[in-house]
Structures are given as structure tokens and as C-alpha cells.
Motif scaffolding. Sequence first.
Motif, short mmCIF file in Angstrom:
data_model
loop_
_atom_site.label_atom_id
_atom_site.label_comp_id
_atom_site.label_asym_id
_atom_site.label_seq_id
_atom_site.Cartn_x
_atom_site.Cartn_y
_atom_site.Cartn_z
N LEU A 44 32.07 12.89 36.78
CA LEU A 44 30.76 12.15 36.68
C LEU A 44 29.14 11.84 36.49
O LEU A 44 29.07 11.10 35.83
CB LEU A 44 30.24 12.48 38.15
N ILE A 45 28.94 12.81 35.98
CA ILE A 45 27.92 13.13 34.55
C ILE A 45 28.28 12.48 33.44
O ILE A 45 27.51 12.12 32.84
CB ILE A 45 27.30 14.81 34.44
N VAL A 46 29.48 13.29 32.87
CA VAL A 46 29.60 12.69 32.07
C VAL A 46 30.78 11.01 31.79
O VAL A 46 30.12 10.45 30.91
CB VAL A 46 31.45 12.91 31.17
N GLU B 156 33.65 2.33 20.47
CA GLU B 156 32.10 2.78 19.91
C GLU B 156 31.38 3.73 20.56
O GLU B 156 31.30 4.72 19.90
CB GLU B 156 32.45 2.36 18.36
N SER B 157 31.01 2.62 21.10
CA SER B 157 29.42 3.29 21.38
C SER B 157 29.62 3.96 22.46
O SER B 157 28.49 5.15 22.37
CB SER B 157 29.03 2.35 21.99
N MET B 158 30.41 3.86 23.32
CA MET B 158 30.88 5.03 24.75
C MET B 158 30.94 6.70 24.15
O MET B 158 30.33 7.85 23.78
CB MET B 158 32.21 4.35 25.48
N GLY B 159 32.26 6.07 22.35
CA GLY B 159 32.15 7.33 21.89
C GLY B 159 31.75 8.64 21.26
O GLY B 159 30.93 9.55 21.72
N GLY C 22 36.24 15.63 24.16
CA GLY C 22 37.38 15.52 24.21
C GLY C 22 37.56 13.69 24.75
O GLY C 22 38.34 12.97 23.73
N LEU C 23 36.84 13.28 25.45
CA LEU C 23 36.61 12.03 25.49
C LEU C 23 36.62 10.97 24.83
O LEU C 23 36.77 10.19 24.13
CB LEU C 23 35.72 11.58 27.16
N LEU D 170 37.54 6.92 20.14
CA LEU D 170 37.01 6.18 19.29
C LEU D 170 37.97 6.02 18.14
O LEU D 170 38.06 4.95 18.06
CB LEU D 170 36.23 7.51 18.53
N PRO D 171 39.26 6.46 18.87
CA PRO D 171 40.44 6.03 18.63
C PRO D 171 40.76 4.80 18.96
O PRO D 171 41.70 3.74 18.13
CB PRO D 171 41.76 6.85 19.08
N ILE D 172 40.52 4.70 20.70
CA ILE D 172 40.46 3.05 20.69
C ILE D 172 39.61 2.69 20.47
O ILE D 172 40.35 0.98 19.81
CB ILE D 172 40.14 3.31 22.20
#
Length: 246
Positions: free
Chosen positions: A37-39, A147-150, A194-195, A201-203
Motif C-alpha cells: 500500500l505504501i509503495v 520512467e517517473s514511477m521508476g 524491485g518495482l 523502468l524497463p516498461i
Amino acid sequence: MDVLSLIGVLLAFVAIMGGNYLEGGHVGSLLNGPAALIVIGGTLGAVFLQTPMQVLKRAMTILHWIFFPPRIDLPGGIDRVVGWSLIARKEGLLGLESIAESEPDAYSRKGLQLLVDGAEPESIRSILEVDFFTQEDRDIQAAKVFESMGGYSPTIGIIGAVMGLIHVMGNLDDPSMLGSGIAVAFVATIYGVGLANLLLLPIANKLKTLAARQSRYREMLLEGILSIAEGENPRSIELKLQGFME
């Protein structure tokens, strides 16, 4: 379907789970609702805050490209352009009118219609380049959402870790409460890192690559249409466009 993307996702998770198992761990130790939930919630919140709605919608629209990328047939596109040039050479530019009306690709259709209307090459270039660069920018901006999410998720994971440690420090006098706090601390860090590195980032990089391939295809169409407008020989057009081949 892009089999390589599927293999990549499966291999990444099998490697993580397999390594955890070989070290004596179990799947349950990596499942933690508060950490997730936090991440996930924190990462999405940060991205929603920074991203305009249209960009976010485009990012969600093209996400399926990871497994079902748009078909980009450069050799077939070159053959189509050469075919148009042969028709224009035999019947004149007006001979392309019926082809323009039935052309399914909007970018190609616009270019053919400009040829039929007798637009000057410079006018054709300026009009099609607007579409070219606008679409490329939209897709790149959409890819940058992931990329921002990563970029955010590892930091959010650290926040989760700190929150877990705060929980631990506040319950030092109650050993039964220490386990859950320590679990949130370490698992949140795993989720965040891990996410980011296994998915987000690969996506983002995959989407950027696909956007670049689409841009190359449109650039090939642009050069081909301009060559037809300038009356170049079909054989010369074919040789020129073959330079776009991967």
C-alpha cells in the motif's frame, strides 16, 4: 504478441522468487499488505500529482504495447510508397485519389491527399512534420510517466522502511510487535526497488523504443511522399528509403 517481454517479466520474477527459496525463504515472507500500500499508493500519488491528465491517459492507452506492440512493417511500407510512385508516374498525382480515400493509416492518408491536391513539397513537409513531431512527443511523454514511477518507487520504498523502523522503535518494550514492523521495513524496500528495476523502468524504455520505431516509419513515409511530389524515379525512391531499414 511480444514473446521477449513475456519472457523478461517471467524470468525476473522467477529469479527473485527462486533466489528467495534457495536462501531458505518462502513466498509469504515477501507478501506484505501495508508495504504494498505504501509503495504502490505513494508512487501513484506522486505520478498523478506531476502528470497532466492527457499524458496519463496516453500512457495507459499505450501500456499494452509492451506485450502487443504496434505492427511496424518497414519493408512493406517501402513497397507501398514505391507502388504509389509508380501510379503517380503513369497516371499523374490524381491517380492516387482513390488510394488516399481507402488508405487506413491516417498519416499516409493525409500525405496522399496533399499529393492529390497538388501541394508544394515544402508545404507537404511542414504539414506532415507537425503530425510527425507531435505524435512522437506524445508517445515519449507517455513513456516518461513510467520512467517517473521508476524514479519515485525506490524512494517511497525507503519511506516505507523508515515508517516500519519507527513502528519498531516505538514498540521495543513489546517483542511481539517487532516482527511486523521489521517486515514492513525490509519488504517495502524490496517492493520499491524491485518495482522500479523489474517493471517500471524497463516498461518506459520499451515504450520509448517502440515510439522511436514508429517515428522512423513515419519519417520514411514523409521522405517517400516528398520524393513522389518532386517527381523522382521510383527506383531512386526505393533506394533512398532502403536507408531506413533496420
